[in-house]
Design a protein around this motif. Structure first.
Motif, PDB file in Angstrom:
ATOM      1  N   THR A  90       0.597   8.001   0.698  1.00  0.00           N
ATOM      2  CA  THR A  90       1.784   7.243   1.083  1.00  0.00           C
ATOM      3  C   THR A  90       2.476   6.679  -0.147  1.00  0.00           C
ATOM      4  O   THR A  90       1.869   6.513  -1.210  1.00  0.00           O
ATOM      5  CB  THR A  90       1.409   6.089   2.028  1.00  0.00           C
ATOM      6  N   ASP A 198       5.075   7.967   4.736  1.00  0.00           N
ATOM      7  CA  ASP A 198       4.417   6.898   5.475  1.00  0.00           C
ATOM      8  C   ASP A 198       3.156   7.410   6.153  1.00  0.00           C
ATOM      9  O   ASP A 198       2.956   8.616   6.316  1.00  0.00           O
ATOM     10  CB  ASP A 198       5.364   6.339   6.543  1.00  0.00           C
ATOM     11  N   ARG A 199       2.343   6.478   6.595  1.00  0.00           N
ATOM     12  CA  ARG A 199       1.149   6.854   7.351  1.00  0.00           C
ATOM     13  C   ARG A 199       1.542   7.278   8.770  1.00  0.00           C
ATOM     14  O   ARG A 199       2.685   7.090   9.214  1.00  0.00           O
ATOM     15  CB  ARG A 199       0.148   5.699   7.376  1.00  0.00           C
ATOM     16  N   THR A 382       0.328  -5.668   9.841  1.00  0.00           N
ATOM     17  CA  THR A 382       0.609  -4.395   9.169  1.00  0.00           C
ATOM     18  C   THR A 382       2.004  -3.861   9.488  1.00  0.00           C
ATOM     19  O   THR A 382       2.467  -2.916   8.852  1.00  0.00           O
ATOM     20  CB  THR A 382      -0.423  -3.336   9.582  1.00  0.00           C
ATOM     21  N   ASP A 410       1.483   0.824   2.986  1.00  0.00           N
ATOM     22  CA  ASP A 410       1.197   1.103   4.389  1.00  0.00           C
ATOM     23  C   ASP A 410       1.896   0.151   5.348  1.00  0.00           C
ATOM     24  O   ASP A 410       1.789   0.308   6.569  1.00  0.00           O
ATOM     25  CB  ASP A 410      -0.313   1.049   4.651  1.00  0.00           C
TER      26      ASP A 410
END
Length: 664
Positions: A90, A198-199, A382, A410
């Protein structure tokens, strides 16, 4: 200079043309978006005059790494060049494209043609030997001696033309020349392009919004410990993300009462978006909810259940927020010295003050806003669902998101921006990971087809990831008010299968649909202004259907992607029929949904046989992923009947190589 010819700029003339580089967003002004583990396909049109052979490569740099290269291959007929780069982490990646004349390959091909035609090649062999000599001078000791030996063979008069021509085609020589022969016209595209990687949660997830303060016993303000118990119910339904409204102290000055009344009665809890009071501001928790230590326990429990926390990030202040005393210069001060409260005529928000992001002390304000995000990241958050980002400085978001993701790649950001299309799109380009959409107001099959085609097949697919919330505390759409349980089921199926990320607001599973008044999208007795106790064990709860649908979504990769959607005909305009493709043993998913919540609809859908690799007269079977029922089909046209009160839609998987199975 000939008349009427305008002299070009001071830029040197281009010997090699590189254009139409992709993927590119606004010619590199913004980053395109991808998910870790995907391949980035770099493309460009590359050509020049004449018949010389070209070579090209993509130059790329991953987060924290040095620049690397990947060779570009080309389609001879289109002059379109391609390379694939694995995005294995990422962060922000960069790439560009460069090309040059491959003089050695050009020489080698021409030599081969002349030799095959029986023409003299003595001069050509000497030209090749000169190129090999030049490469030898740039090579290390081992390669240098080998290149010098081959150069000698090319010019050796004792050897016949055939033997020398064979030496020119040596595979080892080609590799050595590719490594050491320096181009004399290397051309690099002047723009470097960015890719935000991105994740997986940035693309796929099921969201559940709830108010922790409503998790207590009837009439009792809930605390984090009560919300912690609710997490088990939410996780059991298969949700990946819980989204919480602000959890901070709520101001007393101009506090709103029930149903947004201007006068709060004793005991009224106020709006969570009126942030700030004696207990602190954006980095404090409301004492009614508990302590920061209790919040940390809530966050740990969520993590243990595999559920992420998305916290509302609302950059506004109640009149009681500490910033009003500490930094009055951060607000809009009227000529009479009073501070301007928020308005969106005819709506008025007397309980909150907006921030002036372009105030003279903006650097300190922006830093303070960034510190809020970093504080909550340190406490288990998150994802940030950003309240009304289009009403704040657009440049601020571009700065903030990049700053935060440099430290925490993240961390994800969701833009709650129900605004005009260009502003919604710009926020996504500027860095927001996901965005709210107009899905809530797209109800007919034709509207949905047009809207999702725009999102997933056009330029927006490179940067705009929709989060398809069906309802929110602010939005109780008309079709849910009037359509009852059938409309709730239809909208759930649509949101969960058209896009990989969807969300519901607590109360959806029990069918809450009473508006404040006719023609309003506000809920009666809105939870934004009061506690709302719910009985989730009611007979007609949709919890079991939601659980099953979330399980199907997790088991089928076709439902976890954004760019694999295609629509196919049905002769009934009320039925939406679409395909979501995925490689592998689980494979594709076909969906047929009745968009009319008022009555049963039937029609002939057209299965894309060629796409699925099915012969025109082949017998095949489809299995409903929800009911398990199997249907034997043949040909492209097949009939479906969908009852909103019974089965409003089918989620089909293709059953291949079946023998003696029960057919419905």
């Amino acid at each position: 200079m000939p008349p009427n010819v305008v002299r070009s700029s001071s830029r040197p003339p281009e010997r090699i043309i590189i254009e139409a580089v992709s993927p590119a967003l606004d010619d590199g002004r913004h980053a395109v978006k991808r998910i870790v583990g995907e391949e980035l396909v770099v493309e460009a049109d590359i050509f020049k005059d004449g018949h010389d052979r070209l070579a090209a490569q993509a130059r790329w740099c991953g987060p924290g790494g040095g620049w690397q290269t990947a060779p570009l291959r080309y389609d001879y007929d289109s002059d379109r060049w391609f390379a694939r780069i694995l995005l294995d982490r990422t962060g922000t990646w960069e790439f560009t494209v460069e090309a040059w004349t491959d003089r050695f390959t050009t020489w080698r091909v021409e030599l081969e043609k002349k030799f095959a035609a029986g023409q003299a090649i003595h001069s050509e062999l000497l030209e090749g030997a000169a190129m090999v000599d030049a490469a030898a001078r740039a090579a290390s000791d081992g390669d240098r001696s080998l290149l010098m030996r081959i150069a000698g063979e090319l010019r050796d008069p004792e050897r016949g033309p055939a033997e020398r021509a064979v030496a020119a085609q040596n595979a080892e020589l080609r590799a050595l020349m590719a490594r050491h022969h320096a181009p004399d016209d290397r051309t690099e595209y002047p723009q470097v392009f960015r890719v935000r990687v991105d994740r997986t949660r940035a693309r796929f997830g099921s969201w559940y919004e709830f108010f922790p303060r409503s998790c207590g016993e009837p009439g009792v303000h809930g605390r984090f410990v009560d919300a912690e118990r609710a997490l088990y119910r939410i996780a059991a339904m298969g949700f990946d993300v819980v989204y919480l409204p602000p959890i901070h102290p709520i101001g007393l000055t101009s506090r709103k009462g029930k149903n947004n009344s201007l006068t709060a009665e004793p005991g009224d809890v106020g709006s969570p978006w009126a942030i700030g009071g004696e207990g602190g501001g954006h980095t404090a928790v409301a004492s009614e909810l508990g302590t920061l230590a209790e919040w940390d326990r809530f966050a740990r429990t969520a993590r243990s259940l595999g559920v992420e926390i998305a916290l509302d990030y609302a950059l506004q202040c109640s009149p009681d927020h500490p910033w009003l005393k500490e930094h009055p210069e951060w607000f809009f001060v009227r000529p009479d010295g009073t501070i301007k409260y928020a308005e969106n005529p005819p709506k008025k928000y007397q309980d909150i003050y907006p921030l002036d992001f372009w105030c003279d002390d903006r650097e300190a304000l922006w830093q303070a806003c960034k510190d809020i995000v970093l504080f909550w990241v340190a406490h288990g958050v998150t994802i940030f669902r950003v309240d009304n980002p289009h009403t704040k400085a657009l440049a601020f978001w571009e700065w903030l998101i990049e700053e935060v993701q440099q430290q925490h790649p993240d961390v994800l950001f969701l833009a709650e921006a129900f605004t005009r299309p260009k502003r919604m799109r710009w926020l996504a380009k500027a860095g927001f990971t996901q965005s709210y959409t107009y899905f809530t107001w797209r109800t007919t099959a034709e509207e949905l087809k047009d809207y999702f085609t725009e999102l997933t097949q056009g330029p927006m697919k490179e940067y705009y990831r929709g989060n398809f919330f069906i309802n929110t505390p602010d939005i109780l759409p008309e079709h849910l008010q009037k359509g009852g349980r059938a409309a709730f089921r239809i909208r759930l199926l649509l949101a969960a299968t058209l896009g990989p990320t969807y969300g519901i607001y607590s109360g959806y599973e029990v069918g809450e649909n009473t508006p404040l008044r006719a023609g309003s999208e506000e809920y009666l007795d809105s939870e934004k202004y009061e506690l709302r106790h719910r009985d989730y064990s009611v007979k007609d709860s949709l919890a079991a259907e939601i659980t099953q649908l979330n399980r199907v979504r997790r088991e089928h990769p076709a439902l976890q992607r954004y760019d694999n959607l295609s629509f196919h005909p049905c002769d009934n305009p009320n039925i939406l029929f679409y395909l979501k493709r995925a490689p592998g043993p689980v494979g594709d998913v076909m969906v047929a949904i009745n968009c009319d919540w008022s009555k049963e609809q039937g029609g002939w859908v057209e299965v894309p046989l060629e796409v699925l690799g099915i012969a025109a007269d082949e017998l095949y079977m489809v299995e409903d992923l929800v009911t398990g029922a199997r249907y034997e089909w043949r040909g492209s046209r097949n009939y479906v009947r969908l009852d909103p009160a019974g089965q409003p839609g089918h989620l089909f998987r293709l059953v291949r190589n079946y023998i003696d199975v029960e057919v419905t």
